[in-house]
Design an enzyme around this catalytic site. Structure first.
Site, PDB file in Angstrom:
ATOM      1  CG  ASN A  42       2.822  -5.477  11.431  1.00  0.00           C
ATOM      2  OD1 ASN A  42       2.547  -4.353  11.845  1.00  0.00           O
ATOM      3  ND2 ASN A  42       3.387  -5.678  10.248  1.00  0.00           N
ATOM      4  CG  ASN A  68       1.956  -0.723   5.442  1.00  0.00           C
ATOM      5  OD1 ASN A  68       1.559  -0.694   6.605  1.00  0.00           O
ATOM      6  ND2 ASN A  68       3.222  -0.962   5.141  1.00  0.00           N
ATOM      7  CG  HIS A  69       2.667  -5.018   6.063  1.00  0.00           C
ATOM      8  ND1 HIS A  69       3.536  -4.978   4.997  1.00  0.00           N
ATOM      9  CD2 HIS A  69       3.308  -4.400   7.091  1.00  0.00           C
ATOM     10  CE1 HIS A  69       4.663  -4.369   5.361  1.00  0.00           C
ATOM     11  NE2 HIS A  69       4.537  -4.006   6.628  1.00  0.00           N
ATOM     12  CG  HIS A 175       2.645   2.410   9.658  1.00  0.00           C
ATOM     13  ND1 HIS A 175       2.839   1.223   8.970  1.00  0.00           N
ATOM     14  CD2 HIS A 175       3.584   3.267   9.203  1.00  0.00           C
ATOM     15  CE1 HIS A 175       3.864   1.383   8.128  1.00  0.00           C
ATOM     16  NE2 HIS A 175       4.336   2.599   8.256  1.00  0.00           N
ATOM     17  CG  HIS A 177       4.988  -1.281  15.131  1.00  0.00           C
ATOM     18  ND1 HIS A 177       5.449  -2.566  14.939  1.00  0.00           N
ATOM     19  CD2 HIS A 177       3.967  -1.118  14.265  1.00  0.00           C
ATOM     20  CE1 HIS A 177       4.731  -3.159  13.991  1.00  0.00           C
ATOM     21  NE2 HIS A 177       3.831  -2.287  13.573  1.00  0.00           N
TER      22      HIS A 177
END
Length: 257
Positions: A42, A68-69, A175, A177
């Site tokens: 992120n 996933n990003h 993931h 956070h």
């Protein structure tokens, strides 16, 4: 001999990246950390660029994991192929660039790092992370094995902890956070924490501007997430590992503001 390994939660935005650059090396010295894994997916809000990945590494990370990003910034594709310390989830399709497992030689010991992604709540067809872990553990030997399990469901993370208990040194979740309070050593010796949290703005919703997040839940027009600014926190966990067994003796959650 005991070794301290540090897992750092998802770095969010430029503010989180700057905080990591300021805090990580002093923390390594203060706590005598032998190896650091940072989740960086992120750093650009969603995804990260090669320059941001390099900044995380230069800040003091030994391995940078994703989730996933991974491919939200497509310029990362070639960098994934070229860079041994940058890992994407190993249970991505084999057609995806990059790799999800790497062994790092520290001299006296070798550290295997595995990056996995969960399938509960993450809407795409990853391969089974449990059987992927089995395959990776059957490959080259290492004294320690660290696993970043990037997953939505706490049940999937907990189940993976029990599944790999005694076979890996430490497993933590990323993931969501938000750090969890279940840091522990599993019965067979694996250090565990469901989620290590994030590195980013304190006054935020998972790193996003609070006003934008509230408006989204009120039914406002959705838009690209805007990462918050202001004072930041670095969240993670220190796992103390014993080289005579390859297993964990203690887990400690940390937060540096």
């Amino acid at each position: 001999m005991l070794y301290r390994m540090l897992a750092v939660g998802d770095v969010v935005g430029e503010a989180g990246l700057r905080h990591l650059e300021k805090q990580l090396r002093p923390l390594r010295r203060l706590r005598d950390i032998a190896f650091v894994v940072v989740n960086g997916e992120n750093a650009a809000g969603v995804g990260l660029t090669p320059a941001q990945a390099q900044r995380i590494y230069d800040a003091g990370a030994d391995a940078v994991t994703l989730g996933n990003h991974t491919f939200n910034k497509l310029q990362i594709k070639d960098f994934l192929e070229e860079t041994s310390w940058l890992l994407r989830p190993a249970n991505y399709t084999g057609r995806a660039p990059g790799h999800g497992c790497e062994i790092f030689d520290l001299g006296a010991v070798r550290v295997r790092v595995i990056n996995l992604i969960g399938r509960c709540g993450l809407a795409w067809g990853a391969e089974n992370p449990f059987t992927t872990a089995d395959k990776l553990l059957g490959q080259a030997e290492a004294e320690f094995t660290l696993v970043d399990f990037h997953a939505e469901a706490t049940s999937e993370k907990l189940a993976m902890g029990y599944y790999l208990d005694g076979r890996v040194s430490a497993l933590w979740g990323t993931h969501t956070h938000v750090p969890t309070a279940d840091d522990r050593v599993y019965p067979k010796g694996t250090g565990y924490l469901t989620d290590v949290g994030m590195t980013g703005p304190v006054e935020s919703v998972l790193g996003v501007e609070p006003e934008q997040s509230v408006e989204n839940f009120l039914g406002g027009v959705p838009g690209h997430f805007r990462t918050a600014e202001g004072p930041c926190k670095l969240q993670g966990a220190i796992f103390t590992l014993d080289s005579s067994t390859g297993l964990c003796t203690a887990v400690e959650r940390i937060e540096i503001r």
